[in-house]
Design a protein around this motif. Structure first.
Motif, PDB file in Angstrom:
ATOM      1  N   GLN A  71     -32.581 -11.536 -36.352  1.00  0.00           N
ATOM      2  CA  GLN A  71     -31.489 -12.635 -35.842  1.00  0.00           C
ATOM      3  C   GLN A  71     -31.384 -13.778 -36.870  1.00  0.00           C
ATOM      4  O   GLN A  71     -30.305 -14.226 -37.001  1.00  0.00           O
ATOM      5  N   ARG A  72     -32.377 -14.437 -37.522  1.00  0.00           N
ATOM      6  CA  ARG A  72     -32.508 -15.022 -38.600  1.00  0.00           C
ATOM      7  C   ARG A  72     -31.658 -14.928 -39.699  1.00  0.00           C
ATOM      8  O   ARG A  72     -30.866 -15.529 -40.251  1.00  0.00           O
ATOM      9  N   ALA A  73     -31.708 -13.520 -40.135  1.00  0.00           N
ATOM     10  CA  ALA A  73     -31.040 -13.147 -41.149  1.00  0.00           C
ATOM     11  C   ALA A  73     -29.514 -12.951 -40.772  1.00  0.00           C
ATOM     12  O   ALA A  73     -28.708 -13.229 -41.638  1.00  0.00           O
ATOM     13  N   LEU A  74     -29.212 -12.475 -39.532  1.00  0.00           N
ATOM     14  CA  LEU A  74     -27.982 -12.201 -38.864  1.00  0.00           C
ATOM     15  C   LEU A  74     -27.141 -13.813 -39.118  1.00  0.00           C
ATOM     16  O   LEU A  74     -25.997 -13.810 -39.507  1.00  0.00           O
ATOM     17  N   ARG A  75     -27.873 -14.586 -38.549  1.00  0.00           N
ATOM     18  CA  ARG A  75     -27.297 -16.155 -38.620  1.00  0.00           C
ATOM     19  C   ARG A  75     -27.040 -16.627 -39.898  1.00  0.00           C
ATOM     20  O   ARG A  75     -26.138 -17.137 -40.248  1.00  0.00           O
ATOM     21  N   SER A  76     -28.069 -16.378 -40.701  1.00  0.00           N
ATOM     22  CA  SER A  76     -27.750 -16.818 -42.207  1.00  0.00           C
ATOM     23  C   SER A  76     -26.742 -16.240 -42.765  1.00  0.00           C
ATOM     24  O   SER A  76     -25.941 -16.951 -43.753  1.00  0.00           O
ATOM     25  N   GLU A  77     -26.481 -14.791 -42.719  1.00  0.00           N
ATOM     26  CA  GLU A  77     -25.177 -14.238 -43.224  1.00  0.00           C
ATOM     27  C   GLU A  77     -24.019 -14.622 -42.676  1.00  0.00           C
ATOM     28  O   GLU A  77     -23.058 -14.909 -43.490  1.00  0.00           O
ATOM     29  N   LEU A  78     -24.072 -15.015 -41.401  1.00  0.00           N
ATOM     30  CA  LEU A  78     -22.881 -15.695 -40.933  1.00  0.00           C
ATOM     31  C   LEU A  78     -22.395 -16.934 -41.341  1.00  0.00           C
ATOM     32  O   LEU A  78     -21.417 -17.480 -41.624  1.00  0.00           O
ATOM     33  N   GLU A  79     -23.607 -17.870 -41.619  1.00  0.00           N
ATOM     34  CA  GLU A  79     -23.540 -19.186 -41.985  1.00  0.00           C
ATOM     35  C   GLU A  79     -22.719 -19.074 -43.514  1.00  0.00           C
ATOM     36  O   GLU A  79     -22.146 -20.101 -43.818  1.00  0.00           O
ATOM     37  N   GLU A  80     -23.072 -18.134 -43.961  1.00  0.00           N
ATOM     38  CA  GLU A  80     -22.693 -18.187 -45.648  1.00  0.00           C
ATOM     39  C   GLU A  80     -21.175 -17.776 -45.613  1.00  0.00           C
ATOM     40  O   GLU A  80     -20.660 -17.812 -46.751  1.00  0.00           O
ATOM     41  N   ARG A  81     -20.481 -17.094 -44.744  1.00  0.00           N
ATOM     42  CA  ARG A  81     -19.227 -16.990 -44.754  1.00  0.00           C
ATOM     43  C   ARG A  81     -18.379 -18.009 -44.540  1.00  0.00           C
ATOM     44  O   ARG A  81     -18.384 -18.938 -44.231  1.00  0.00           O
TER      45      ARG A  81
END
Length: 118
Positions: A108-118
């Motif tokens: 979940q953290r990795a997914l949130r981090s990936e979404l925030e980078e976009r």
């Protein structure tokens, strides 16, 4: 090729479902050798799967494979010199559930981090 060979997963495998027991046992032995504090938990046969064995390491990491029946799971644990338990009697260890929960949080953290980078 026989009339129904086309429907099988692997042609000429010798197994109706394309399953190779030696591959599963090799994976379990290799996995156990690479982890500390491994214990085996035998899962019963269901309508969908044969008897399986879950190997659980001290940190809760786990793997599951077919075991060649209950006797196969017991032989595997003897060969690997690890304790074996019947999961219907003792249940799954808490460290396994904790490991799954940690992995879920990490995903979940990795997914949130990936979404925030976009």
């Amino acid at each position: 090729m026989g009339m129904f060979d086309w429907f099988r997963g692997r042609r000429g495998s010798g197994h109706l479902d394309g399953h190779d027991p030696a591959t599963d046992l090799g994976h379990l032995a290799q996995w156990a050798a690479g982890h500390i504090g491994v214990e085996a938990f035998v899962e019963p046969r269901t309508t969908v799967t044969d008897v399986t064995v879950v190997l659980v390491a001290a940190d809760g990491e786990w793997t599951r494979r077919r075991a060649g029946g209950d006797a196969g799971a017991r032989r595997l644990s003897e060969r690997l010199n690890i304790p074996v338990y019947d999961v219907q009697k003792v249940g799954y260890p808490q460290r396994m559930r904790d490991y799954d929960a940690r992995r879920r949080i990490e995903r979940q953290r990795a997914l949130r981090s990936e979404l925030e980078e976009r």
